[in-house]
Design a protein around this motif. Structure first.
Motif, mmCIF file in Angstrom:
data_model
loop_
_atom_site.group_PDB
_atom_site.id
_atom_site.type_symbol
_atom_site.label_atom_id
_atom_site.label_comp_id
_atom_site.label_asym_id
_atom_site.label_seq_id
_atom_site.Cartn_x
_atom_site.Cartn_y
_atom_site.Cartn_z
ATOM 1 N N ARG A 1 6.250 0.514 47.711
ATOM 2 C CA ARG A 1 5.567 1.022 48.885
ATOM 3 C C ARG A 1 4.133 0.485 48.958
ATOM 4 N NH1 ARG A 1 5.220 5.558 52.448
ATOM 5 N NH2 ARG A 1 3.219 5.195 53.489
ATOM 6 N N VAL A 2 3.483 0.428 47.810
ATOM 7 C CA VAL A 2 2.120 -0.091 47.729
ATOM 8 C C VAL A 2 2.043 -1.047 46.540
ATOM 9 C CG1 VAL A 2 0.797 1.751 48.852
ATOM 10 C CG2 VAL A 2 1.541 2.043 46.489
ATOM 11 N N TRP B 1 1.821 -1.311 41.121
ATOM 12 C CA TRP B 1 2.573 -0.865 42.290
ATOM 13 C C TRP B 1 3.205 0.501 42.076
ATOM 14 C CZ3 TRP B 1 8.177 -0.658 42.343
ATOM 15 C CH2 TRP B 1 8.770 -1.065 41.137
ATOM 16 N N ALA B 2 3.664 1.069 43.188
ATOM 17 C CA ALA B 2 4.441 2.310 43.169
ATOM 18 C C ALA B 2 5.425 2.222 44.326
ATOM 19 C CB ALA B 2 3.520 3.520 43.339
ATOM 20 N N GLY B 3 6.520 2.939 44.198
ATOM 21 C CA GLY B 3 7.530 2.828 45.244
ATOM 22 C C GLY B 3 8.524 3.976 45.219
ATOM 23 N N THR B 4 9.569 3.807 46.017
ATOM 24 C CA THR B 4 10.580 4.843 46.199
ATOM 25 C C THR B 4 11.935 4.318 45.724
ATOM 26 O OG1 THR B 4 9.390 5.612 48.149
ATOM 27 C CG2 THR B 4 11.644 6.388 47.885
ATOM 28 N N VAL B 5 12.629 5.145 44.940
ATOM 29 C CA VAL B 5 13.950 4.754 44.443
ATOM 30 C C VAL B 5 14.935 4.725 45.605
ATOM 31 C CG1 VAL B 5 15.853 5.439 42.911
ATOM 32 C CG2 VAL B 5 13.476 5.685 42.150
ATOM 33 N N VAL B 6 15.660 3.611 45.722
ATOM 34 C CA VAL B 6 16.694 3.511 46.767
ATOM 35 C C VAL B 6 18.100 3.487 46.167
ATOM 36 C CG1 VAL B 6 15.218 2.516 48.553
ATOM 37 C CG2 VAL B 6 16.357 1.000 46.926
ATOM 38 N N ALA C 1 5.680 -7.570 44.813
ATOM 39 C CA ALA C 1 5.305 -7.943 46.182
ATOM 40 C C ALA C 1 6.549 -8.457 46.903
ATOM 41 C CB ALA C 1 4.197 -8.987 46.165
ATOM 42 N N ALA C 2 7.518 -7.566 47.005
ATOM 43 C CA ALA C 2 8.845 -7.887 47.531
ATOM 44 C C ALA C 2 9.480 -6.584 48.017
ATOM 45 C CB ALA C 2 9.713 -8.519 46.442
ATOM 46 N N ASP C 3 10.593 -6.699 48.723
ATOM 47 C CA ASP C 3 11.190 -5.476 49.274
ATOM 48 C C ASP C 3 11.917 -4.644 48.226
ATOM 49 O OD1 ASP C 3 10.298 -5.536 51.931
ATOM 50 O OD2 ASP C 3 11.724 -7.132 52.395
ATOM 51 N N VAL D 1 -7.624 -3.645 46.437
ATOM 52 C CA VAL D 1 -7.011 -4.185 47.653
ATOM 53 C C VAL D 1 -5.499 -3.984 47.522
ATOM 54 C CG1 VAL D 1 -6.657 -6.251 49.058
ATOM 55 C CG2 VAL D 1 -8.857 -5.887 47.892
ATOM 56 N N VAL D 2 -4.923 -3.319 48.526
ATOM 57 C CA VAL D 2 -3.513 -2.920 48.432
ATOM 58 C C VAL D 2 -2.710 -3.524 49.577
ATOM 59 C CG1 VAL D 2 -2.000 -0.902 48.732
ATOM 60 C CG2 VAL D 2 -3.947 -0.778 47.162
ATOM 61 N N LEU D 3 -1.539 -4.046 49.225
ATOM 62 C CA LEU D 3 -0.561 -4.483 50.229
ATOM 63 C C LEU D 3 0.348 -3.304 50.544
ATOM 64 C CD1 LEU D 3 0.426 -7.907 48.620
ATOM 65 C CD2 LEU D 3 -1.080 -7.563 50.603
#
Ligand SMILES: [Zn+2]
Ligand SMILES: [Zn+2]
Length: 332
Positions: free
Chosen positions: A32-33, A63-68, A116-118, A326-328
């Motif tokens: 996510r970020v 980074w941090a994200g959401t489990v799919v 830095a990928a989906d 700086v965050v994507l």
């Protein structure tokens, strides 16, 4: 899937890749970020120590994200951070807890494709679930915070001493925040740009200066986080007898500094390098975030959608005004 790929030193592009099925042993996480840092620039420019990278590589190690695609313990929808270093768990270094020195060095964003990928696939043991109250902007600092925390744990400064942080970037600011765990009498930051003063004060710094001649020479711990040879010299000059100098800023592969050997001996100095983070330091940072004891979100000053990664990298290279992380943003 989209992937910000460094093809070879000096050449990068935002690629559109074929989706792959996740392996049965892995969870799949949608970042996510993604924070970017000077090390990403070193990978892009080819100035990183070549022993720690392979090309082509998708960058993204903060980074941090959401489990799919989850499992029973970490179901889909969980908000997570993922340890970047994949330690083997069975070498002599891993068995003593020094997983940052695992003999089979392997790390997302360096030797295997980063965030830095989906999608990123990772085994469940690397995945840490975030409490609901932890913001994305706080969670995205987990990796650099773990780097800093491990360095400070290694130095273990005595409480009550004076601390100097050299540098005013994200790592330096995190050092100012995390040094408080050792109860210093005060924290001085020697920065390079006065624009960073407000961020430094938010990080809890007692004194912020850009004048190296004003800092004095009685610090029981000096954290060099600027990554410049001149800053290394300042670190040696500022350290008290018996003090600790912690080097975590990379001045560039191959850069050297003339060591004042007599001073190191006569001043009874401790010089410590610290590479990356251990599994336990990572877990400690997650515990700080999940307990509410730490919130790093104030450090994020710039957000860009992934499509604007060129501008994001430009902001990193040429800071103006207050600039923290700086965050994507990977959603847009
Ligand atoms: Zn980084
Ligand atoms: Zn190992």
């Amino acid at each position: 899937m989209r992937a910000l790929t460094v093809i070879s030193p000096g050449t990068w592009e935002l690629q559109d890749r074929e989706d792959r099925e996740p392996s049965p042993q892995s969870l799949r996480i949608a970042p996510r970020v993604v924070g970017i840092c000077g090390t990403d620039l070193d990978i892009i420019d080819g100035t990183i120590d070549p022993a720690f990278v392979r090309y082509p590589i998708v960058i993204g190690h903060e980074w941090a994200g959401t489990v799919v695609v989850g499992n029973a313990e970490i179901p889909s929808g969980s908000r997570v951070v993922v340890e970047g270093i994949i330690a083997c768990g069975i070498c002599a270094e891993c068995l003593t807890g020094d997983t940052n020195r695992c003999v089979l060095y392997d790390e997302y964003g360096f030797t295997r494709d980063g965030a830095a990928a989906d999608y990123v696939d990772a085994t469940a043991d690397l995945v840490h679930v975030l409490a609901d109250h932890v913001s994305w902007d706080s969670a995205v600092l987990t990796e650099p915070a773990a780097v800093v925390l491990r360095a400070l744990q290694r130095a273990a400064p005595a409480s009550g001493g004076e601390a100097l942080v050299i540098g005013d970037g994200t790592v330096a600011l995190l050092a100012a925040v995390l040094l408080r765990q050792w109860s210093p009498s005060r924290v001085v930051m020697l920065g390079a740009r006065d624009d960073q003063r407000a961020l430094a004060l938010k990080a809890g710094v007692d004194v912020f200066t850009t004048d190296p001649d004003s800092v004095g020479n009685n610090f029981s711990i000096v954290v060099e986080a600027a990554g410049a040879i001149a800053a290394t010299a300042t670190a040696f000059a500022a350290c008290a007898r018996g003090g600790r100098i912690v080097l975590i800023g990379y001045p560039g592969h191959g850069k050297t500094f003339p060591l004042p050997v007599d001073d190191v001996i006569n001043n009874d100095l401790n010089i410590l390098g610290s590479f990356s983070y251990t599994r336990s330091a990572w877990a400690d940072v997650v515990a700080l975030l999940n307990s509410g004891a730490a919130d790093f979100s104030f450090l994020v000053t710039h957000h860009y959608p992934l499509a604007d990664c060129e501008q994001a990298l430009g902001t990193l290279r040429n800071p103006s005004g207050a600039r923290g992380k700086v965050v994507l943003e990977m959603t847009s």
